[in-house]
Design a protein around this motif. Structure first.
Motif, PDB file in Angstrom:
ATOM      1  N   GLY B 107      -6.588   7.861  -5.711  1.00  0.00           N
ATOM      2  CA  GLY B 107      -5.402   8.607  -6.189  1.00  0.00           C
ATOM      3  C   GLY B 107      -4.040   7.801  -5.683  1.00  0.00           C
ATOM      4  O   GLY B 107      -3.061   7.956  -6.263  1.00  0.00           O
ATOM      5  N   ALA B 108      -4.144   6.930  -4.579  1.00  0.00           N
ATOM      6  CA  ALA B 108      -2.805   6.371  -4.137  1.00  0.00           C
ATOM      7  C   ALA B 108      -2.516   5.110  -4.788  1.00  0.00           C
ATOM      8  O   ALA B 108      -3.425   4.514  -5.280  1.00  0.00           O
ATOM      9  CB  ALA B 108      -2.962   6.243  -2.517  1.00  0.00           C
ATOM     10  N   GLU B 109      -1.190   4.683  -4.499  1.00  0.00           N
ATOM     11  CA  GLU B 109      -0.945   3.433  -4.855  1.00  0.00           C
ATOM     12  C   GLU B 109      -0.482   2.595  -3.749  1.00  0.00           C
ATOM     13  O   GLU B 109       0.177   2.817  -2.874  1.00  0.00           O
ATOM     14  CB  GLU B 109       0.166   3.200  -5.885  1.00  0.00           C
ATOM     15  N   TYR B 110      -1.055   1.470  -3.637  1.00  0.00           N
ATOM     16  CA  TYR B 110      -0.814   0.647  -2.316  1.00  0.00           C
ATOM     17  C   TYR B 110       0.074  -0.613  -2.580  1.00  0.00           C
ATOM     18  O   TYR B 110       0.299  -1.012  -3.646  1.00  0.00           O
ATOM     19  CB  TYR B 110      -2.156   0.008  -1.689  1.00  0.00           C
ATOM     20  N   GLN B 111       0.431  -0.950  -1.505  1.00  0.00           N
ATOM     21  CA  GLN B 111       1.021  -2.381  -1.491  1.00  0.00           C
ATOM     22  C   GLN B 111       0.660  -3.337  -0.412  1.00  0.00           C
ATOM     23  O   GLN B 111       0.428  -2.871   0.582  1.00  0.00           O
ATOM     24  CB  GLN B 111       2.469  -2.049  -1.425  1.00  0.00           C
ATOM     25  N   VAL B 112       0.695  -4.579  -1.080  1.00  0.00           N
ATOM     26  CA  VAL B 112      -0.100  -5.475  -0.056  1.00  0.00           C
ATOM     27  C   VAL B 112       1.292  -6.082   0.903  1.00  0.00           C
ATOM     28  O   VAL B 112       2.318  -6.411   0.656  1.00  0.00           O
ATOM     29  CB  VAL B 112      -0.087  -6.862  -0.786  1.00  0.00           C
ATOM     30  N   ALA B 113       1.164  -5.332   2.381  1.00  0.00           N
ATOM     31  CA  ALA B 113       2.431  -5.932   3.191  1.00  0.00           C
ATOM     32  C   ALA B 113       2.229  -7.090   3.655  1.00  0.00           C
ATOM     33  O   ALA B 113       3.380  -7.775   3.775  1.00  0.00           O
ATOM     34  CB  ALA B 113       2.214  -4.626   4.386  1.00  0.00           C
ATOM     35  N   PHE B 114       0.996  -7.649   4.083  1.00  0.00           N
ATOM     36  CA  PHE B 114       0.793  -9.047   4.612  1.00  0.00           C
ATOM     37  C   PHE B 114      -0.621  -9.423   4.646  1.00  0.00           C
ATOM     38  O   PHE B 114      -1.353  -8.646   4.374  1.00  0.00           O
ATOM     39  CB  PHE B 114       1.521  -9.192   5.993  1.00  0.00           C
ATOM     40  N   CYS B 115      -0.832 -10.565   4.808  1.00  0.00           N
ATOM     41  CA  CYS B 115      -2.175 -11.433   4.830  1.00  0.00           C
ATOM     42  C   CYS B 115      -2.398 -11.664   5.916  1.00  0.00           C
ATOM     43  O   CYS B 115      -1.467 -12.253   6.800  1.00  0.00           O
ATOM     44  CB  CYS B 115      -2.075 -12.319   3.835  1.00  0.00           C
ATOM     45  N   GLY B 116      -3.651 -11.895   6.667  1.00  0.00           N
ATOM     46  CA  GLY B 116      -4.147 -12.409   7.774  1.00  0.00           C
ATOM     47  C   GLY B 116      -5.269 -12.158   8.014  1.00  0.00           C
ATOM     48  O   GLY B 116      -6.084 -11.757   7.294  1.00  0.00           O
TER      49      GLY B 116
END
Lengths: 286, 198
Positions: B107-116
């Motif tokens: 149910g949530a909307e996520y955001q890509v904060a960073f990659c690693g």
């Protein structure tokens, strides 16, 4: 179209060019030849652009049969270049159709670079032919039985470089720019200046792991933890045990241990050739 | 939000800017990439900028007035089979039923904060607080490609097989990383993500 049949490899032979910089934000390290100067020279000797894909040969032993005549050059760690008889190292050598090229083992240094006029033809991934040993991007390591394709060479005269022989000393002194986390350490410049470390045999394209005196943290950072932050080539990371690690081209893009400093880019080619047991000293500055 | 970060030298041509929160990192990343800087690497509390004048970086950050939510990142929908090996563990830890756990995660909307960690591995913020929990006590030596997991305040999808310590609640069949594709990485910093139960 010339191809090579791989007859044998030494400990490891990888296709490398000058890598795929600029993708760290996606978790992709730059990769590419660890001794960039050596690959560039090999390419110039055969008339290629400096970034053309060649083969990085770890500790010699590569043997190829040429299906079609071609011109090659081998640089980096000096090895016997055998095509019918001993041929010149760090010079353009013609390999006739059907001939076998075999590299010996280096007495000094770690990595030799084989360039062929036209460059090795493998599919690019993220814009580069480089083999990334951390994440597996790019072509697999060479193995006996492989068939390598060579791009048709452009008709251009090779650069007339005079290739001076390189030797690598038993001890390297490496200039270091302190930061970003030098404050985590107790008098970081003094500690780096005072110590001598040795390259361990657990070193690879990801990094040189050093054995020697642990780097002590400043009192207020003794038990501190660091949220993962970016890592770049040449970063000297200090895990909790205190033994430094110098990251090389296949480094992970983030990490949770403090980086005390970054080695000068000019030192990276020599570090790529440092055998296990090589002494490492640092010359730090702010 | 005005961006104020602490600057640290990171190599001859690099500056590491440190912030107090991941939100500030995301804002800073947006500001710096919108200003056209090419080599900007965000992480949990820092951003590495290479090849740019530190004064220019400082100016861009000082002048930026957007927020982390002003994102132009694309929306990525990821179909998930919520049958992960740790689904019951995650539900139990959260004090929820597995069906409520699935509903909450999806149910949530996520955001890509960073990659690693690995190419194409995006750390996703937006995981509902009820599902925040630690990693596994013992990481797996092998996590399958496409596994969907949670750890700490983040959710993520493993783009390739690798060792891993995240708690796995499902898997997706779509590719997150294909180095030969024109657009090799599905999740880039700033992109938004929704998981869809299938």
């Amino acid at each position: 179209m010339t191809t090579f049949t791989v007859l044998a490899t030494g400990p490891r032979a990888l296709v490398q060019d000058l890598g795929r910089p600029g993708y760290a934000a996606l978790g992709v390290p730059p990769s590419g030849a660890l001794d960039r100067g050596a690959l560039r020279l090999a390419n110039r000797l055969v008339g290629n652009p400096e970034s053309a894909p060649g083969i990085e040969v770890l500790l010699g032993g590569l043997s190829l049969r040429a299906n079609g005549s071609c011109t090659i050059a081998v640089t980096g760690a000096p090895v016997l270049v055998h095509v019918g008889r001993a041929r010149e190292f760090a010079a353009a050598v013609v390999v006739p159709d059907g001939a076998v090229l075999t590299l010996g083992s280096p007495a000094t240094g770690m990595r030799s670079y084989l360039a062929v006029a036209g460059g090795i033809d493998v599919p690019a991934e993220l814009g580069s032919a480089a083999a990334d040993t951390l994440s597996g991007i790019g072509p697999q390591a060479l193995t006996a039985g492989d068939l390598l394709t060579v791009h048709s060479p452009a008709v251009r005269p090779p650069s007339t470089d005079v290739a001076a022989a390189r030797r690598w000393p038993a001890e390297l002194t490496v200039p270091v720019l302190l930061g970003p986390r030098d404050a985590w350490f107790d008098d970081p410049a003094a500690q780096l200046r005072a110590g001598t470390w040795q390259v361990s045999d657990r070193s690879d394209r990801i990094g040189l792991r050093l054995v020697g005196p642990p780097l002590r943290r400043a009192a207020r950072y003794t038990d501190a933890e660091l949220p993962s932050e970016p890592i770049r080539t040449g970063a000297i990371q200090v895990p909790s045990g205190g033994s430094p690690l110098i990251f090389l081209a296949d480094h992970p893009t983030t990490g949770g241990y403090p980086v005390i400093g970054v080695v000068d880019p000019g030192a990276l080619d020599d570090l790529a050739q440092a055998r296990p047991g090589t002494g490492i000293r640092f010359r730090p500055r702010h | 939000m005005r961006c104020a970060g602490e600057f640290h030298r990171y190599g001859v041509d690099g500056v590491l800017v440190e912030f107090g929160s991941l939100d500030e990192v995301r804002t800073a990343h947006r500001a710096l990439t919108a200003a056209g800087l090419a080599d900007v690497v965000p992480a949990a509390r820092t951003v590495l900028v290479t090849g740019a004048d530190p004064e220019a970086v400082q100016r861009i950050l000082a002048e930026h007035t957007g927020t982390a939510e002003d994102t132009e990142g694309k929306l990525v929908r990821i179909p998930v089979h919520y049958t992960g090996p740790d689904l019951e563990l995650v539900a139990e830890t959260a004090g929820l039923s597995t069906s409520d756990t699935i509903e909450l995660h999806a149910g949530a909307e996520y955001q890509v904060a960073f990659c690693g960690f690995a190419p194409g591995f995006g750390y996703l913020t937006g995981l509902p607080a009820e599902l925040h929990q630690p990693r596994l006590d013992s990481p797996r030596t092998r996590v399958d490609q496409g596994s969907v997991g949670v750890a700490g305040e983040f959710s993520a999808v493993y783009p390739r097989p690798s060792p891993g310590g995240w708690r796995l609640i499902g898997h997706t069949d779509i590719a997150l990383f294909d180095p030969r594709a024109d657009d090799p990485v599905l999740l880039r910093p700033g992109d938004r993500v929704r998981f869809e139960p299938t």
